[in-house]
Write a protein that holds these residues in place. Structure first.
Motif, PDB file in Angstrom:
ATOM      1  N   ALA A  33     -11.008  50.586 -12.466  1.00 58.69           N
ATOM      2  CA  ALA A  33     -10.827  52.050 -13.713  1.00 58.69           C
ATOM      3  C   ALA A  33     -10.185  53.115 -12.762  1.00 58.69           C
ATOM      4  O   ALA A  33     -10.175  53.403 -11.734  1.00 58.69           O
ATOM      5  N   THR A  34      -9.405  53.665 -13.587  1.00 58.40           N
ATOM      6  CA  THR A  34      -8.132  54.357 -13.254  1.00 58.40           C
ATOM      7  C   THR A  34      -9.144  55.919 -13.161  1.00 58.40           C
ATOM      8  O   THR A  34     -10.423  56.089 -13.801  1.00 58.40           O
ATOM      9  N   ALA A  35      -9.100  57.246 -13.076  1.00 52.80           N
ATOM     10  CA  ALA A  35      -9.832  58.465 -12.672  1.00 52.80           C
ATOM     11  C   ALA A  35      -9.992  58.652 -14.552  1.00 52.80           C
ATOM     12  O   ALA A  35     -10.924  59.118 -15.153  1.00 52.80           O
ATOM     13  N   THR A  36      -8.683  58.362 -14.935  1.00 51.22           N
ATOM     14  CA  THR A  36      -8.839  58.822 -17.130  1.00 51.22           C
ATOM     15  C   THR A  36      -9.622  58.091 -17.962  1.00 51.22           C
ATOM     16  O   THR A  36     -10.193  58.478 -18.415  1.00 51.22           O
ATOM     17  N   THR A  37      -9.679  56.502 -17.514  1.00 52.21           N
ATOM     18  CA  THR A  37     -10.662  55.779 -18.381  1.00 52.21           C
ATOM     19  C   THR A  37     -12.454  55.871 -18.034  1.00 52.21           C
ATOM     20  O   THR A  37     -12.975  56.327 -19.103  1.00 52.21           O
ATOM     21  N   VAL A  38     -12.910  56.478 -16.300  1.00 48.91           N
ATOM     22  CA  VAL A  38     -13.706  56.503 -16.118  1.00 48.91           C
ATOM     23  C   VAL A  38     -14.138  57.991 -17.005  1.00 48.91           C
ATOM     24  O   VAL A  38     -15.416  58.249 -17.559  1.00 48.91           O
ATOM     25  N   ARG A  67      -1.492  51.360  -8.004  1.00 51.47           N
ATOM     26  CA  ARG A  67      -0.834  50.213  -8.565  1.00 51.47           C
ATOM     27  C   ARG A  67       0.264  51.138  -9.398  1.00 51.47           C
ATOM     28  O   ARG A  67       0.122  51.807 -10.174  1.00 51.47           O
ATOM     29  N   GLY A  68       1.433  50.827  -9.185  1.00 50.61           N
ATOM     30  CA  GLY A  68       2.263  51.615  -9.543  1.00 50.61           C
ATOM     31  C   GLY A  68       1.995  53.133  -9.436  1.00 50.61           C
ATOM     32  O   GLY A  68       1.341  54.005  -8.534  1.00 50.61           O
ATOM     33  N   ARG A  69       2.355  54.144 -10.972  1.00 49.95           N
ATOM     34  CA  ARG A  69       1.739  55.349 -10.141  1.00 49.95           C
ATOM     35  C   ARG A  69      -0.095  55.203 -11.345  1.00 49.95           C
ATOM     36  O   ARG A  69       0.146  56.445 -10.881  1.00 49.95           O
ATOM     37  N   GLU A  70      -0.314  54.293 -11.110  1.00 50.94           N
ATOM     38  CA  GLU A  70      -1.997  54.926 -11.427  1.00 50.94           C
ATOM     39  C   GLU A  70      -2.265  54.579  -9.851  1.00 50.94           C
ATOM     40  O   GLU A  70      -2.221  53.659  -9.226  1.00 50.94           O
ATOM     41  N   VAL A  71      -3.958  55.240  -9.706  1.00 57.90           N
ATOM     42  CA  VAL A  71      -4.889  54.554  -8.548  1.00 57.90           C
ATOM     43  C   VAL A  71      -6.313  54.758  -9.310  1.00 57.90           C
ATOM     44  O   VAL A  71      -6.286  55.231 -10.622  1.00 57.90           O
ATOM     45  N   ARG A  72      -6.661  52.925  -9.435  1.00 56.39           N
ATOM     46  CA  ARG A  72      -7.522  52.901  -9.741  1.00 56.39           C
ATOM     47  C   ARG A  72      -8.362  51.981  -8.297  1.00 56.39           C
ATOM     48  O   ARG A  72      -8.184  52.608  -6.918  1.00 56.39           O
TER      49      ARG A  72
END
Length: 108
Positions: A33-38, A67-72
């Motif tokens: 998950a991303t930090a935002t999701t968590v 992944r692209g602009r996201e960090v998972r």
């Protein structure tokens, strides 16, 4: 993967914080998950989650993938497995010592 004193200390320090444990549980439940999701599932800000994830990453408990602009982020189970083995070894050593003390006490 083995656990030495320094790495055990890093892991135990990282796991000592209840928010970091909650983050690990959330990641384990989601897979990644991303930090935002968590952060959406916790009573802390996204920025706080990012800081906690950095501590978990430094301890080798999570890994970050861009992944692209996201960090998972995802849990690194091998690190947790190594810690569990180390703790089981420590527990077995203590059990053996206590059994020896018991034998000595009962024989005297």
């Amino acid at each position: 993967m083995t656990v030495d004193g320094d790495s055990a200390g890093e892991v135990l320090t990282a796991l000592a914080d209840p928010t970091r444990r909650a983050i690990l549980e959330a990641l384990a439940a989601r897979g990644e998950a991303t930090a935002t999701t968590v952060a959406a599932g916790l009573p802390v800000s996204r920025q706080a989650v990012v800081k906690h994830l950095a501590v978990l990453d430094a301890a080798g408990l999570v890994e970050a993938r861009r992944r692209g602009r996201e960090v998972r982020y995802a849990v690194r189970p091998e690190r947790l497995t190594a810690m569990a083995r180390w703790m089981a070894t420590v527990a077995a050593d203590w059990d053996a010592r206590l059994a020896a003390i018991k034998r000595i006490a009962e024989s005297g």
